[in-house]
Design a protein around this motif. Structure first.
Motif, mmCIF file in Angstrom:
data_model
loop_
_atom_site.group_PDB
_atom_site.id
_atom_site.type_symbol
_atom_site.label_atom_id
_atom_site.label_comp_id
_atom_site.label_asym_id
_atom_site.label_seq_id
_atom_site.Cartn_x
_atom_site.Cartn_y
_atom_site.Cartn_z
ATOM 1 N N THR A 10 -15.284 39.419 83.518
ATOM 2 C CA THR A 10 -15.344 37.965 83.435
ATOM 3 C C THR A 10 -16.098 37.355 84.625
ATOM 4 O OG1 THR A 10 -13.268 37.696 84.665
ATOM 5 C CG2 THR A 10 -13.105 37.884 82.262
ATOM 6 N N ALA A 13 -14.897 30.297 86.253
ATOM 7 C CA ALA A 13 -15.269 29.051 85.583
ATOM 8 C C ALA A 13 -16.154 28.197 86.492
ATOM 9 C CB ALA A 13 -14.009 28.282 85.179
ATOM 10 N N ILE A 39 -16.919 29.700 73.294
ATOM 11 C CA ILE A 39 -16.277 29.181 74.498
ATOM 12 C C ILE A 39 -16.071 27.677 74.362
ATOM 13 C CG2 ILE A 39 -16.439 28.928 77.006
ATOM 14 C CD1 ILE A 39 -18.486 31.240 76.978
ATOM 15 N N ILE A 51 -14.291 33.366 82.331
ATOM 16 C CA ILE A 51 -15.117 33.361 81.121
ATOM 17 C C ILE A 51 -15.616 34.773 80.840
ATOM 18 C CG2 ILE A 51 -17.127 32.336 79.998
ATOM 19 C CD1 ILE A 51 -14.874 30.364 80.841
#
Length: 351
Positions: A10, A13, A39, A51
């Motif tokens: 990931t 953010a 998303i 994310i």
């Protein structure tokens, strides 16, 4: 649907929001782009969100297609304004010099993205290479994503030092794009393509120049805050640290021996074995898992020969790669590559 916690590899953010803002500044419909990649863009307002790396790569692919700009993100003012490095950025601003700051980034890159690898490598007396790579993603990483990340690092150097830091050389693992001129303009030096790693060489004096905002107390405080974030992400387990170091060593063409990794972690070989055992793991298991992740990445890039992939994974010859792929994927490497989605070499970064 918001992505909370760690789901595979990931990115933070905060970093992704910076990229989204950069794309919006270029006139792109980011809400649509993120929705197409699965998303909910609203989640980017949550600084603790993560994310999925593959979804983020898809956003880049869609953005390049929507804009018709194969050099999306190669804009110095935009990279300087929207390169959000989360809590790591605050730590870098209080570092004594670029070298110290980037040594911290190399250890704590997972806060920004655990799908990215970052290393600092001394180049004789000239300076230091800043080396960027990726690991553990099923989707090939678009070259535009890597170029923007590298340009952000360059702009960060200028902002931190308040000096006009310029690279001595810039190299990319992928072949030359049809029009390399925008890269030359963005970085200010001729590009070298088809190289072993994507990296940027900075002069020794720039790397050792004092950072005007250096503050020993804040440097220590932000270092602890970054460490706490790593703890939250599970990035301080010894097995996770070993895999990160293995990825760096393999990426740099080093020998992935246990004693080498132990030394890089400032541990004795025996202590490393004991701590891995306490986590019900072993060095051999971690090396195999890391090679498997890298194999997915390298085989996803069509311009790399199987011999080159074997070398990058630290195998003595291709026969070892064939045996490993049969074990990992149930098929030889050529067949595994053939069943992957289209992966043109001119648009993707394999490392």
């Amino acid at each position: 649907m918001p992505f909370k916690g760690v789901i595979g590899r990931t990115s933070s953010a905060a970093w992704v929001k910076g990229v989204a803002d950069m794309m919006s500044a270029q006139g792109l419909d980011t809400r649509s782009l993120f929705a197409q990649a699965g998303i909910d863009i609203a989640v980017l307002q949550d600084p603790t969100a993560r994310i999925p790396a593959d979804a983020f790569s898809q956003v880049w692919e869609l953005a390049v297609a929507q804009s018709g700009n194969s050099h999306l993100g190669l804009d110095r003012p935009l990279a300087a304004r929207y390169g959000y490095l989360d809590v790591v950025g605050h730590a870098l601003a209080s570092a004594p010099c670029l070298r110290a700051g980037f040594e911290l980034l190399a250890r704590q890159m997972a806060v920004v993205s655990d799908a990215a690898t970052f290393a600092l490598q001394k180049e004789d007396t000239q300076g230091f290479w800043l080396i960027l790579g990726h690991i553990g993603t099923a989707r090939p990483v678009p070259r535009q994503r890597v170029e923007y990340g590298m340009l952000t690092l360059l702009m960060l150097c200028q902002w931190l030092t308040r000096q006009k830091v310029e690279p001595l050389a810039v190299e990319w693992v992928y072949p030359a794009p049809a029009n390399p001129a925008p890269l030359r303009v963005a970085f200010g030096v001729p590009m070298r393509f088809d190289q072993p790693a994507s990296r940027m060489l900075l002069a020794r004096q720039d790397m050792l120049s004092p950072i005007p905002t250096y503050n020993p107390s804040l440097w220590d405080l932000h270092g602890r805050l970054v460490q706490e974030r790593l703890d939250e992400l599970g990035q301080t387990h010894i097995s996770t640290r070993v895999r990160s170091e293995l990825a760096r060593v393999l990426h740099q063409g080093g020998e992935p021996r246990r004693d080498v990794i132990a030394a890089r972690l400032h541990l004795s070989d025996r202590t490393l074995q004991r701590r891995l055992l306490a986590e019900a793991s072993s060095f051999a298991q971690l090396l195999d898992a890391t090679r498997c992740e890298l194999a997915r990445q390298y085989l996803g890039d069509a311009h790399r020969s199987l011999g080159e992939v074997a070398d990058l994974l630290g195998f003595a010859d291709q026969s070892n790669l064939f045996r490993a792929c049969r074990r990992w994927f149930g098929m030889p490497p050529g067949q595994y590559r053939a069943q992957l989605p289209a992966n043109g070499p001119s648009s993707h970064h394999p490392g």
